[in-house]
Design a protein around this motif. Structure first.
Motif, PDB file in Angstrom:
ATOM      1  N   CYS A   1       0.833  -1.204   0.000  1.00 37.55           N
ATOM      2  CA  CYS A   1       0.000   0.000   0.000  1.00 37.55           C
ATOM      3  C   CYS A   1       0.870   1.259   0.000  1.00 37.55           C
ATOM      4  O   CYS A   1       2.076   1.189   0.197  1.00 37.55           O
ATOM      5  CB  CYS A   1      -0.955   0.005   1.196  1.00 37.55           C
ATOM      6  SG  CYS A   1      -0.170   0.145   2.798  1.00 37.55           S
ATOM      7  N   SER A   2       0.252   2.394  -0.212  1.00 41.70           N
ATOM      8  CA  SER A   2       0.974   3.660  -0.222  1.00 41.70           C
ATOM      9  C   SER A   2       1.116   4.175   1.208  1.00 41.70           C
ATOM     10  O   SER A   2       0.473   3.692   2.138  1.00 41.70           O
ATOM     11  CB  SER A   2       0.219   4.682  -1.071  1.00 41.70           C
ATOM     12  OG  SER A   2      -0.987   5.042  -0.429  1.00 41.70           O
ATOM     13  N   TRP A   3       1.960   5.183   1.367  1.00 42.64           N
ATOM     14  CA  TRP A   3       2.163   5.777   2.694  1.00 42.64           C
ATOM     15  C   TRP A   3       0.851   6.316   3.244  1.00 42.64           C
ATOM     16  O   TRP A   3       0.605   6.254   4.439  1.00 42.64           O
ATOM     17  CB  TRP A   3       3.211   6.896   2.626  1.00 42.64           C
ATOM     18  CG  TRP A   3       4.588   6.375   2.400  1.00 42.64           C
ATOM     19  CD1 TRP A   3       5.289   6.411   1.232  1.00 42.64           C
ATOM     20  CD2 TRP A   3       5.426   5.711   3.344  1.00 42.64           C
ATOM     21  NE1 TRP A   3       6.511   5.812   1.389  1.00 42.64           N
ATOM     22  CE2 TRP A   3       6.633   5.387   2.682  1.00 42.64           C
ATOM     23  CE3 TRP A   3       5.291   5.367   4.683  1.00 42.64           C
ATOM     24  CZ2 TRP A   3       7.676   4.735   3.312  1.00 42.64           C
ATOM     25  CZ3 TRP A   3       6.343   4.716   5.313  1.00 42.64           C
ATOM     26  CH2 TRP A   3       7.510   4.405   4.630  1.00 42.64           C
ATOM     27  N   TRP A   4       0.010   6.857   2.378  1.00 44.89           N
ATOM     28  CA  TRP A   4      -1.247   7.452   2.841  1.00 44.89           C
ATOM     29  C   TRP A   4      -2.223   6.421   3.379  1.00 44.89           C
ATOM     30  O   TRP A   4      -3.125   6.740   4.137  1.00 44.89           O
ATOM     31  CB  TRP A   4      -1.906   8.255   1.722  1.00 44.89           C
ATOM     32  CG  TRP A   4      -1.114   9.477   1.419  1.00 44.89           C
ATOM     33  CD1 TRP A   4      -0.362   9.706   0.302  1.00 44.89           C
ATOM     34  CD2 TRP A   4      -0.944  10.612   2.260  1.00 44.89           C
ATOM     35  NE1 TRP A   4       0.268  10.919   0.400  1.00 44.89           N
ATOM     36  CE2 TRP A   4      -0.076  11.512   1.595  1.00 44.89           C
ATOM     37  CE3 TRP A   4      -1.429  10.976   3.514  1.00 44.89           C
ATOM     38  CZ2 TRP A   4       0.307  12.727   2.135  1.00 44.89           C
ATOM     39  CZ3 TRP A   4      -1.054  12.199   4.048  1.00 44.89           C
ATOM     40  CH2 TRP A   4      -0.197  13.048   3.363  1.00 44.89           C
ATOM     41  N   LYS A   5      -2.057   5.166   2.969  1.00 41.82           N
ATOM     42  CA  LYS A   5      -2.971   4.116   3.433  1.00 41.82           C
ATOM     43  C   LYS A   5      -2.417   3.348   4.624  1.00 41.82           C
ATOM     44  O   LYS A   5      -3.026   2.380   5.063  1.00 41.82           O
ATOM     45  CB  LYS A   5      -3.277   3.169   2.292  1.00 41.82           C
ATOM     46  CG  LYS A   5      -3.921   3.898   1.139  1.00 41.82           C
ATOM     47  CD  LYS A   5      -4.967   3.098   0.506  1.00 41.82           C
ATOM     48  CE  LYS A   5      -5.586   3.971  -0.569  1.00 41.82           C
ATOM     49  NZ  LYS A   5      -6.662   3.378  -1.214  1.00 41.82           N
ATOM     50  N   LEU A   6      -1.280   3.754   5.141  1.00 46.60           N
ATOM     51  CA  LEU A   6      -0.697   3.089   6.306  1.00 46.60           C
ATOM     52  C   LEU A   6      -1.618   3.269   7.504  1.00 46.60           C
ATOM     53  O   LEU A   6      -1.924   4.399   7.887  1.00 46.60           O
ATOM     54  CB  LEU A   6       0.685   3.677   6.610  1.00 46.60           C
ATOM     55  CG  LEU A   6       1.424   3.076   7.797  1.00 46.60           C
ATOM     56  CD1 LEU A   6       1.822   1.640   7.490  1.00 46.60           C
ATOM     57  CD2 LEU A   6       2.665   3.895   8.107  1.00 46.60           C
ATOM     58  N   PRO A   7      -2.086   2.185   8.110  1.00 47.75           N
ATOM     59  CA  PRO A   7      -2.991   2.303   9.268  1.00 47.75           C
ATOM     60  C   PRO A   7      -2.207   2.691  10.523  1.00 47.75           C
ATOM     61  O   PRO A   7      -1.679   1.838  11.229  1.00 47.75           O
ATOM     62  CB  PRO A   7      -3.601   0.906   9.386  1.00 47.75           C
ATOM     63  CG  PRO A   7      -2.606  -0.004   8.745  1.00 47.75           C
ATOM     64  CD  PRO A   7      -1.896   0.804   7.704  1.00 47.75           C
ATOM     65  N   THR A   8      -2.141   3.974  10.795  1.00 45.26           N
ATOM     66  CA  THR A   8      -1.299   4.485  11.878  1.00 45.26           C
ATOM     67  C   THR A   8      -1.747   4.015  13.262  1.00 45.26           C
ATOM     68  O   THR A   8      -0.910   3.823  14.139  1.00 45.26           O
ATOM     69  CB  THR A   8      -1.263   6.020  11.847  1.00 45.26           C
ATOM     70  OG1 THR A   8      -2.592   6.510  11.924  1.00 45.26           O
ATOM     71  CG2 THR A   8      -0.614   6.512  10.575  1.00 45.26           C
TER      72      THR A   8
END
Length: 146
Positions: free
Chosen positions: A54-61
């Protein structure tokens, strides 16, 4: 849940190899500021990101307890410091020690090692280019009606 995800994506045996290779935390001159995010949590998030594709924006923080910007910043720093190459070499070494790699069957590929342009000149070589006439446009009808 955060601790469980960290242990899933950066298990103890993986962490024992990676931890000594991670660059030391820089010392802040003035002190204070926010507490540095846990290296193991960041490593787990990066491994998750690579495995999930996945992209960085979709990383589940929330799963790892760190922000996307922290994960990306640390990834960039660790890449510049050569962490991934050292980690790869360490795992190859460990696999070699327990005879899990047959080095006699190893090969180098142009994806792994960049080919240098130009190479070594060994003297004059004959051109392998096609005949110049074959490269020009040719039309059968133009020949017939001339």
């Amino acid at each position: 849940m955060v601790e469980e995800m960290i242990r899933t994506w950066a298990p103890d045996d993986f962490w024992q190899v990676a931890q000594p290779l991670i660059p030391a935390q820089p010392v802040r001159r003035q002190g204070g500021g926010k507490r540095r995010a846990d290296d193991r949590a960041v490593l787990a998030a990066i491994v998750y990101l690579v495995q999930a594709g996945c992209s960085w924006w979709k990383l589940p923080t929330q799963m790892f307890g760190i922000s996307r910007s922290t994960a990306h910043r640390r990834f960039t720093q660790w890449t510049a410091d050569g962490l991934w190459e050292r980690l790869h070499q360490q795992f190859l070494h460990r696999l070699g020690v327990v005879s899990e790699i047959d080095w006699s069957r190893a090969m180098v590929d142009s994806i792994a090692v960049r080919a240098e342009k130009g190479g070594i000149s060994r003297g004059q070589t004959r051109s392998t280019a096609a005949n110049p006439a074959a490269r020009s446009m040719y039309c059968v009808t133009a020949v017939v009606y001339r």
